[in-house]
Write a protein that holds these residues in place. Sequence first.
Motif, PDB file in Angstrom:
ATOM      1  N   SER A 278       0.828  -1.211   0.000  1.00 38.21           N
ATOM      2  CA  SER A 278       0.000   0.000   0.000  1.00 38.21           C
ATOM      3  C   SER A 278       0.860   1.257   0.000  1.00 38.21           C
ATOM      4  O   SER A 278       0.591   2.209  -0.743  1.00 38.21           O
ATOM      5  N   ILE A 279       1.910   1.262   0.828  1.00 40.28           N
ATOM      6  CA  ILE A 279       2.780   2.447   0.922  1.00 40.28           C
ATOM      7  C   ILE A 279       3.537   2.666  -0.383  1.00 40.28           C
ATOM      8  O   ILE A 279       3.633   3.799  -0.884  1.00 40.28           O
ATOM      9  N   ILE A 280       4.056   1.581  -0.966  1.00 43.42           N
ATOM     10  CA  ILE A 280       4.821   1.711  -2.217  1.00 43.42           C
ATOM     11  C   ILE A 280       3.914   2.139  -3.365  1.00 43.42           C
ATOM     12  O   ILE A 280       4.183   3.128  -4.065  1.00 43.42           O
ATOM     13  N   ILE A 281       2.816   1.397  -3.569  1.00 45.80           N
ATOM     14  CA  ILE A 281       1.917   1.694  -4.697  1.00 45.80           C
ATOM     15  C   ILE A 281       1.278   3.074  -4.526  1.00 45.80           C
ATOM     16  O   ILE A 281       1.189   3.859  -5.482  1.00 45.80           O
ATOM     17  N   GLY A 282       0.847   3.392  -3.307  1.00 47.05           N
ATOM     18  CA  GLY A 282       0.210   4.677  -3.060  1.00 47.05           C
ATOM     19  C   GLY A 282       1.137   5.844  -3.346  1.00 47.05           C
ATOM     20  O   GLY A 282       0.785   6.776  -4.084  1.00 47.05           O
ATOM     21  N   ASN A 283       2.338   5.809  -2.799  1.00 47.65           N
ATOM     22  CA  ASN A 283       3.276   6.928  -2.950  1.00 47.65           C
ATOM     23  C   ASN A 283       3.834   7.051  -4.362  1.00 47.65           C
ATOM     24  O   ASN A 283       3.921   8.153  -4.908  1.00 47.65           O
ATOM     25  N   ILE A 284       4.212   5.930  -4.964  1.00 46.90           N
ATOM     26  CA  ILE A 284       4.824   5.980  -6.298  1.00 46.90           C
ATOM     27  C   ILE A 284       3.803   6.406  -7.348  1.00 46.90           C
ATOM     28  O   ILE A 284       4.086   7.256  -8.201  1.00 46.90           O
ATOM     29  N   THR A 285       2.600   5.834  -7.289  1.00 49.64           N
ATOM     30  CA  THR A 285       1.590   6.140  -8.308  1.00 49.64           C
ATOM     31  C   THR A 285       1.055   7.559  -8.164  1.00 49.64           C
ATOM     32  O   THR A 285       0.698   8.202  -9.156  1.00 49.64           O
ATOM     33  N   ALA A 286       0.988   8.075  -6.943  1.00 49.19           N
ATOM     34  CA  ALA A 286       0.477   9.433  -6.722  1.00 49.19           C
ATOM     35  C   ALA A 286       1.340  10.484  -7.409  1.00 49.19           C
ATOM     36  O   ALA A 286       0.852  11.548  -7.805  1.00 49.19           O
ATOM     37  N   ILE A 287       2.619  10.181  -7.562  1.00 50.71           N
ATOM     38  CA  ILE A 287       3.545  11.138  -8.185  1.00 50.71           C
ATOM     39  C   ILE A 287       3.117  11.462  -9.618  1.00 50.71           C
ATOM     40  O   ILE A 287       3.261  12.597 -10.084  1.00 50.71           O
ATOM     41  N   ALA A 288       2.556  10.477 -10.325  1.00 51.79           N
ATOM     42  CA  ALA A 288       2.215  10.661 -11.736  1.00 51.79           C
ATOM     43  C   ALA A 288       0.837  11.279 -11.955  1.00 51.79           C
ATOM     44  O   ALA A 288       0.456  11.556 -13.100  1.00 51.79           O
TER      45      ALA A 288
ATOM     46  N   ILE B  32      13.428  -2.639  12.696  1.00 48.08           N
ATOM     47  CA  ILE B  32      14.231  -1.483  12.296  1.00 48.08           C
ATOM     48  C   ILE B  32      14.140  -1.241  10.798  1.00 48.08           C
ATOM     49  O   ILE B  32      14.008  -0.094  10.344  1.00 48.08           O
ATOM     50  N   ILE B  33      14.203  -2.324  10.020  1.00 46.86           N
ATOM     51  CA  ILE B  33      14.170  -2.187   8.558  1.00 46.86           C
ATOM     52  C   ILE B  33      12.854  -1.567   8.097  1.00 46.86           C
ATOM     53  O   ILE B  33      12.833  -0.699   7.211  1.00 46.86           O
ATOM     54  N   LEU B  34      11.742  -1.996   8.715  1.00 44.44           N
ATOM     55  CA  LEU B  34      10.436  -1.421   8.371  1.00 44.44           C
ATOM     56  C   LEU B  34      10.373   0.057   8.752  1.00 44.44           C
ATOM     57  O   LEU B  34       9.752   0.867   8.057  1.00 44.44           O
ATOM     58  N   GLY B  35      11.010   0.395   9.874  1.00 45.38           N
ATOM     59  CA  GLY B  35      11.055   1.790  10.297  1.00 45.38           C
ATOM     60  C   GLY B  35      11.798   2.651   9.284  1.00 45.38           C
ATOM     61  O   GLY B  35      11.347   3.754   8.923  1.00 45.38           O
ATOM     62  N   ILE B  36      12.940   2.146   8.808  1.00 46.61           N
ATOM     63  CA  ILE B  36      13.725   2.874   7.788  1.00 46.61           C
ATOM     64  C   ILE B  36      12.916   2.985   6.493  1.00 46.61           C
ATOM     65  O   ILE B  36      12.902   4.036   5.832  1.00 46.61           O
ATOM     66  N   PHE B  37      12.250   1.885   6.134  1.00 46.03           N
ATOM     67  CA  PHE B  37      11.399   1.876   4.932  1.00 46.03           C
ATOM     68  C   PHE B  37      10.324   2.958   5.028  1.00 46.03           C
ATOM     69  O   PHE B  37      10.073   3.693   4.050  1.00 46.03           O
ATOM     70  N   ALA B  38       9.682   3.071   6.205  1.00 46.05           N
ATOM     71  CA  ALA B  38       8.628   4.075   6.405  1.00 46.05           C
ATOM     72  C   ALA B  38       9.177   5.489   6.229  1.00 46.05           C
ATOM     73  O   ALA B  38       8.524   6.352   5.618  1.00 46.05           O
ATOM     74  N   VAL B  39      10.379   5.729   6.748  1.00 48.94           N
ATOM     75  CA  VAL B  39      10.994   7.062   6.628  1.00 48.94           C
ATOM     76  C   VAL B  39      11.302   7.381   5.165  1.00 48.94           C
ATOM     77  O   VAL B  39      11.003   8.486   4.668  1.00 48.94           O
ATOM     78  N   ILE B  40      11.888   6.409   4.451  1.00 49.78           N
ATOM     79  CA  ILE B  40      12.245   6.618   3.041  1.00 49.78           C
ATOM     80  C   ILE B  40      10.996   6.902   2.203  1.00 49.78           C
ATOM     81  O   ILE B  40      10.980   7.825   1.373  1.00 49.78           O
ATOM     82  N   MET B  41       9.923   6.131   2.418  1.00 50.50           N
ATOM     83  CA  MET B  41       8.701   6.320   1.635  1.00 50.50           C
ATOM     84  C   MET B  41       8.008   7.632   1.991  1.00 50.50           C
ATOM     85  O   MET B  41       7.326   8.231   1.151  1.00 50.50           O
ATOM     86  N   THR B  42       8.187   8.093   3.222  1.00 53.52           N
ATOM     87  CA  THR B  42       7.649   9.408   3.598  1.00 53.52           C
ATOM     88  C   THR B  42       8.349  10.509   2.811  1.00 53.52           C
ATOM     89  O   THR B  42       7.696  11.456   2.342  1.00 53.52           O
ATOM     90  N   VAL B  43       9.654  10.379   2.655  1.00 57.13           N
ATOM     91  CA  VAL B  43      10.422  11.365   1.877  1.00 57.13           C
ATOM     92  C   VAL B  43       9.992  11.341   0.412  1.00 57.13           C
ATOM     93  O   VAL B  43       9.781  12.397  -0.214  1.00 57.13           O
ATOM     94  N   ILE B  44       9.832  10.144  -0.148  1.00 60.24           N
ATOM     95  CA  ILE B  44       9.405  10.016  -1.551  1.00 60.24           C
ATOM     96  C   ILE B  44       7.993  10.603  -1.723  1.00 60.24           C
ATOM     97  O   ILE B  44       7.721  11.330  -2.681  1.00 60.24           O
ATOM     98  N   GLY B  45       7.110  10.286  -0.771  1.00 59.75           N
ATOM     99  CA  GLY B  45       5.731  10.756  -0.860  1.00 59.75           C
ATOM    100  C   GLY B  45       5.592  12.258  -0.718  1.00 59.75           C
ATOM    101  O   GLY B  45       4.585  12.841  -1.148  1.00 59.75           O
TER     102      GLY B  45
END
Length: 487
Positions: A290-300, A414-427
């Motif tokens: 959900s986080i990946i598809i939501g953030n990446i697709t919203a950009i377009a 920890i890895i999920l936490g880092i993932f959440a931070v990275i996707m927040t920056v992308i979003g």
Amino acid sequence: MENIKMINYLYILPEIIVASALSFIIIIDLFLSKKSKNLSYYLIQLLLFSTTYITYSNIDFLSSNSSNLYDTGFFSNFFKIFIFISLSIILQYTYQFLNKFDLYKTEYFVISIFGTLGIMIMISANHLLLLYLGIELLSLSLYSLIAFNKKSIYSSEAAVKYYILGAMSSGFLLFGISLIYGLTGSLFYHEISQQISLLNLSNIDDDIRVLGLIFSLTFIFISLAFKFGAAPFHMWIPDVYHGSLITTTLLLSSVPKIAVFIILIKLLGFVFSSLEIFWSDIMKILAILSIIIGNITAIAQTNIKRMLAYSTIANIGFILLALSIGSNESFIAAMFYTVTYVITTILAFGLLSQLLSDNKGIEEIKDISGLAKYNPLAAFMLLVLMLSYIGIPPFLGFHAKLFVIQSLVQSNNIILGIFAVIMTVIGSYYYLRVVKVIYFDKYNGSLSFSSNHMLSAVLIFVLIYLGLFPSHLGEISVYSITNLFNT
């Protein structure tokens, strides 16, 4: 004896009031002239205010009279009050919008309240069949609201898509419920939980019922993921959000999400808590997708409703990420995030519903070009909303994302936490693009407003205040979750 029977019904007093008052309003509306139809809307607002007051003033009595069939504890009542207030605000935005375009129909507001009655049942249900009835009452109401704009082919298309996919979703839910009943012999939450706790979960081969429960759990989660709008069951959200009136999108994107969140937190934290080893991974997969598809697709996206639709999917991913941990702290973080998301989304869509471009509703992001030059106050409010969505301090969205990431770190994810931070920056890109269009693009001279900003300004103040003092919402979240799992 009569007094005892009467007391037994008092714990569903809010539901009785809503159902009775709705029947009364429908009959009154039949005798009103076309010029007086607005009276029905004010009666519905009075109903929401009265039910909020009655629920709040009787919260101790209601909390102490929960049953095995219907939960009226503090957790459920808090969200009922929150839903009444949210819906009252949503209907005010809707009323202004429909009047502007001469689309006012009392039926729209009546159907919205019927959907709210379904949400109330979903929130308090302690029985899977009662839960299903609440979901269907809400779904049938949403089908009608999505198809409300008969002049638009997109509205009809959106309603048909949602209806077909909703029917499939209900089939998955019923199949999962039937498997649960066959394996445990009950549909009551507490009895299902007791039956599961007696099983040998360490070895599936020793008890085939464990495998059956995993299958049933999967079907139920598929259905709820569709209702929630989580990837990969999100395909209906962009089209339905785009095809519906913006005020219908406002309703769809807020109040029903609260109901599904509450269902999930009860099923995960109580009914299927013994099966955490199985559902935790499912929740994490749904959250990551959900986080990946939501953030990446919203950009377009260039359409603002579709952009916010994909933003919704990404935000749902954050809620699921917190729920996947399965601890009290993560449930508190998920509740905090859900309330924050709903407040911000109501404000975003509500403010956009008041904006007009060439005397038409806002559709494209470019339609709000140069808004800061035309109306600095509206531009500032949208700026606050976008920054809150991103998670910039000191706005409320920052604390919501921080609490989710903290719960991940505390549980050694920890890895999920880092993932959440990275996707927040992308979003943050597509939110900042809206800010760029508002403040730096050339004003095209076509913007106007259908009503004043008083309601939006008050809500922005609430959002900023809660961002500066998040402990208020945090304390309510802690108390609610603690109360839910200690009763």
